[in-house]
Design an enzyme around this catalytic site. Structure first.
Site, PDB file in Angstrom:
ATOM      1  N   ARG A  54       3.339  65.709  62.678  1.00  0.00           N
ATOM      2  CA  ARG A  54       2.655  65.615  61.373  1.00  0.00           C
ATOM      3  C   ARG A  54       3.471  64.748  60.425  1.00  0.00           C
ATOM      4  O   ARG A  54       4.679  64.583  60.594  1.00  0.00           O
ATOM      5  CB  ARG A  54       2.522  67.010  60.741  1.00  0.00           C
ATOM      6  CG  ARG A  54       1.613  67.933  61.527  1.00  0.00           C
ATOM      7  CD  ARG A  54       1.154  69.107  60.690  1.00  0.00           C
ATOM      8  NE  ARG A  54       2.253  69.932  60.221  1.00  0.00           N
ATOM      9  CZ  ARG A  54       2.293  70.499  59.017  1.00  0.00           C
ATOM     10  NH1 ARG A  54       1.324  70.312  58.158  1.00  0.00           N
ATOM     11  NH2 ARG A  54       3.331  71.257  58.668  1.00  0.00           N
ATOM     12  N   GLY A  55       2.816  64.235  59.403  1.00  0.00           N
ATOM     13  CA  GLY A  55       3.513  63.550  58.319  1.00  0.00           C
ATOM     14  C   GLY A  55       4.304  62.338  58.781  1.00  0.00           C
ATOM     15  O   GLY A  55       3.887  61.593  59.666  1.00  0.00           O
ATOM     16  N   ILE A  56       5.477  62.159  58.176  1.00  0.00           N
ATOM     17  CA  ILE A  56       6.329  61.015  58.533  1.00  0.00           C
ATOM     18  C   ILE A  56       6.691  61.086  60.019  1.00  0.00           C
ATOM     19  O   ILE A  56       6.707  60.078  60.716  1.00  0.00           O
ATOM     20  CB  ILE A  56       7.601  61.006  57.650  1.00  0.00           C
ATOM     21  CG1 ILE A  56       7.237  60.670  56.192  1.00  0.00           C
ATOM     22  CG2 ILE A  56       8.619  60.010  58.184  1.00  0.00           C
ATOM     23  CD1 ILE A  56       8.413  60.773  55.214  1.00  0.00           C
TER      24      ILE A  56
ATOM     25  N   ALA B 222      12.460  67.055  60.888  1.00  0.00           N
ATOM     26  CA  ALA B 222      11.799  68.286  60.432  1.00  0.00           C
ATOM     27  C   ALA B 222      12.400  68.766  59.116  1.00  0.00           C
ATOM     28  O   ALA B 222      13.620  68.808  58.959  1.00  0.00           O
ATOM     29  CB  ALA B 222      11.948  69.375  61.498  1.00  0.00           C
TER      30      ALA B 222
ATOM     31  N   THR C 173       9.981  72.139  52.009  1.00  0.00           N
ATOM     32  CA  THR C 173      10.338  72.313  50.601  1.00  0.00           C
ATOM     33  C   THR C 173       9.981  73.733  50.175  1.00  0.00           C
ATOM     34  O   THR C 173       9.011  74.316  50.675  1.00  0.00           O
ATOM     35  CB  THR C 173       9.558  71.343  49.681  1.00  0.00           C
ATOM     36  OG1 THR C 173       8.157  71.510  49.930  1.00  0.00           O
ATOM     37  CG2 THR C 173       9.944  69.903  49.906  1.00  0.00           C
TER      38      THR C 173
ATOM     39  N   TYR D 269      16.578  71.720  48.208  1.00  0.00           N
ATOM     40  CA  TYR D 269      16.184  70.558  49.023  1.00  0.00           C
ATOM     41  C   TYR D 269      17.163  69.396  48.822  1.00  0.00           C
ATOM     42  O   TYR D 269      17.613  68.765  49.787  1.00  0.00           O
ATOM     43  CB  TYR D 269      14.768  70.163  48.625  1.00  0.00           C
ATOM     44  CG  TYR D 269      14.133  69.045  49.407  1.00  0.00           C
ATOM     45  CD1 TYR D 269      13.451  69.297  50.594  1.00  0.00           C
ATOM     46  CD2 TYR D 269      14.171  67.730  48.946  1.00  0.00           C
ATOM     47  CE1 TYR D 269      12.834  68.275  51.301  1.00  0.00           C
ATOM     48  CE2 TYR D 269      13.565  66.701  49.640  1.00  0.00           C
ATOM     49  CZ  TYR D 269      12.889  66.973  50.812  1.00  0.00           C
ATOM     50  OH  TYR D 269      12.276  65.950  51.498  1.00  0.00           O
TER      51      TYR D 269
ATOM     52  N   PRO E  67      13.621  58.277  52.511  1.00  0.00           N
ATOM     53  CA  PRO E  67      12.297  57.897  52.003  1.00  0.00           C
ATOM     54  C   PRO E  67      12.177  58.286  50.539  1.00  0.00           C
ATOM     55  O   PRO E  67      12.729  59.298  50.094  1.00  0.00           O
ATOM     56  CB  PRO E  67      11.324  58.744  52.841  1.00  0.00           C
ATOM     57  CG  PRO E  67      12.116  59.225  54.019  1.00  0.00           C
ATOM     58  CD  PRO E  67      13.541  59.333  53.527  1.00  0.00           C
ATOM     59  N   GLY E  68      11.451  57.478  49.790  1.00  0.00           N
ATOM     60  CA  GLY E  68      11.014  57.897  48.469  1.00  0.00           C
ATOM     61  C   GLY E  68       9.794  58.781  48.631  1.00  0.00           C
ATOM     62  O   GLY E  68       9.686  59.545  49.598  1.00  0.00           O
ATOM     63  N   TYR E  69       8.897  58.680  47.686  1.00  0.00           N
ATOM     64  CA  TYR E  69       7.683  59.513  47.749  1.00  0.00           C
ATOM     65  C   TYR E  69       6.657  58.831  48.659  1.00  0.00           C
ATOM     66  O   TYR E  69       6.183  57.739  48.369  1.00  0.00           O
ATOM     67  CB  TYR E  69       7.140  59.771  46.339  1.00  0.00           C
ATOM     68  CG  TYR E  69       7.959  60.841  45.637  1.00  0.00           C
ATOM     69  CD1 TYR E  69       7.494  62.145  45.541  1.00  0.00           C
ATOM     70  CD2 TYR E  69       9.222  60.560  45.121  1.00  0.00           C
ATOM     71  CE1 TYR E  69       8.249  63.147  44.927  1.00  0.00           C
ATOM     72  CE2 TYR E  69       9.995  61.547  44.518  1.00  0.00           C
ATOM     73  CZ  TYR E  69       9.503  62.828  44.422  1.00  0.00           C
ATOM     74  OH  TYR E  69      10.264  63.805  43.827  1.00  0.00           O
TER      75      TYR E  69
END
Ligand code: CAA
Length: 240
Positions: free
Chosen positions: A12-14, A83, A86, A147, A177-179
């Site tokens: 999932r995600g990045i 992995a 937050t 975090y 990574p940024g947002y």
């Protein structure tokens, strides 16, 4: 010979973008996930990338899972410790449990992921360790004392492993990574997210693929002398 990559949180995600990119680059890829069976099954069905379920916060589970991956698809040459979770709260409201959960997953989880793989990399005289840190480990963030502490800690791990692994043909690097447009960032209240985007000179969120392409470079032979680095990918939001 085809190299093997393990991506934690890789369905999932990045992490998903990283798994897909490394497969496209010709690596044999294994992706781990913690809980979402349905998503992992759909990801495997679509990509052919095998998924493995374990909790990176649990050392024994990580070591057993890694042994299984190495038996089933081969010795791990590239490990992407991606992995992360937050549990955001202003510090005066942050509970010890919120602190502990994030430390266990994002910081101890990185140790648990790399430590069982490290001896094999040393023996084979090749390895690529890539840790996905965060802009918020570099600059801190309101409501993220937990975090930010883990993501700053990731940078310390990488800089230490870079020195230890260099003579054994192992590199260790971090990406901050940024947002990025993922579920994690979309979970931030809309008003707060809009304010954050306003602080990004690029005027937009990043795309998961923009992180995956950096991972592919760090994993490659071309990056053999890039060691102990932190690559910021944040649309000019923050400079170290
Ligand atoms: N800077 C300054 N003040 C902020 C703020 C910020 N970034 N975010 C919230 N506040 C302020 C609010 O304006 C509000 O102030 P007032 O009381 O004066 O109105 C106050 O903080 C909110 O306090 P609450 O006690 O109501 O906060 P809460 O317990 O409801 O928590 C929150 C809200 C968890 C802080 C929520 O605003 C939030 O999720 N913020 C986003 C945090 C964030 O950026 N997380 C990053 C997630 S993405 C990620 O982590 C990926 C990555 O690596 C980049």
């Amino acid at each position: 010979m085809t190299r093997t990559a393990l991506v934690t949180g890789g369905s999932r995600g990045i992490g998903e973008a990283i798994s897909r990119k490394l497969k496209a680059e010709g690596y044999t890829v294994a992706a781990t996930y913690a809980g979402n069976d349905e998503k992992a099954a759909a990801f495997t069905a679509e990509t052919g990338i095998k998924t493995y379920k374990w909790n990176v916060a649990d050392y024994e589970a990580s070591a057993a899972g890694i042994a299984q991956v190495e038996t089933e698809i081969g010795s791990i040459d590239i490990v992407v410790a991606n992995a992360g979770i937050t549990c955001d709260a202003p510090f005066h409201k942050m509970t010890p449990q919120q602190w502990k959960d994030v430390i266990d997953t994002n910081l101890t989880g990185v140790f648990n992921t790399i430590h069982p793989i490290w001896p094999g990399m040393r023996e084979r005289k090749f390895g690529r360790v890539i840790v996905i840190s965060s802009i918020n480990g570099q600059k801190g963030q309101f409501a993220q004392a937990n975090y930010a502490a883990t993501k700053a800690g990731d940078l310390g791990i990488v800089k230490s492993l870079a020195q230890e692994g260099a003579r054994a043909g192992i590199t260790a690097n971090a990406i901050c990574p940024g947002y990025i447009a993922t579920e994690m960032v979309m979970a931030v209240p809309e008003k707060v997210r809009e304010a954050i985007i306003g602080q990004i000179p690029a005027g937009r969120l990043g795309e998961p693929d923009e992180i995956a392409r950096c991972v592919a470079f760090l994993a490659s032979d071309d990056a053999g002398f890039v060691n102990g680095s932190t690559i910021s990918v944040n649309g000019a939001q923050f400079f170290v």
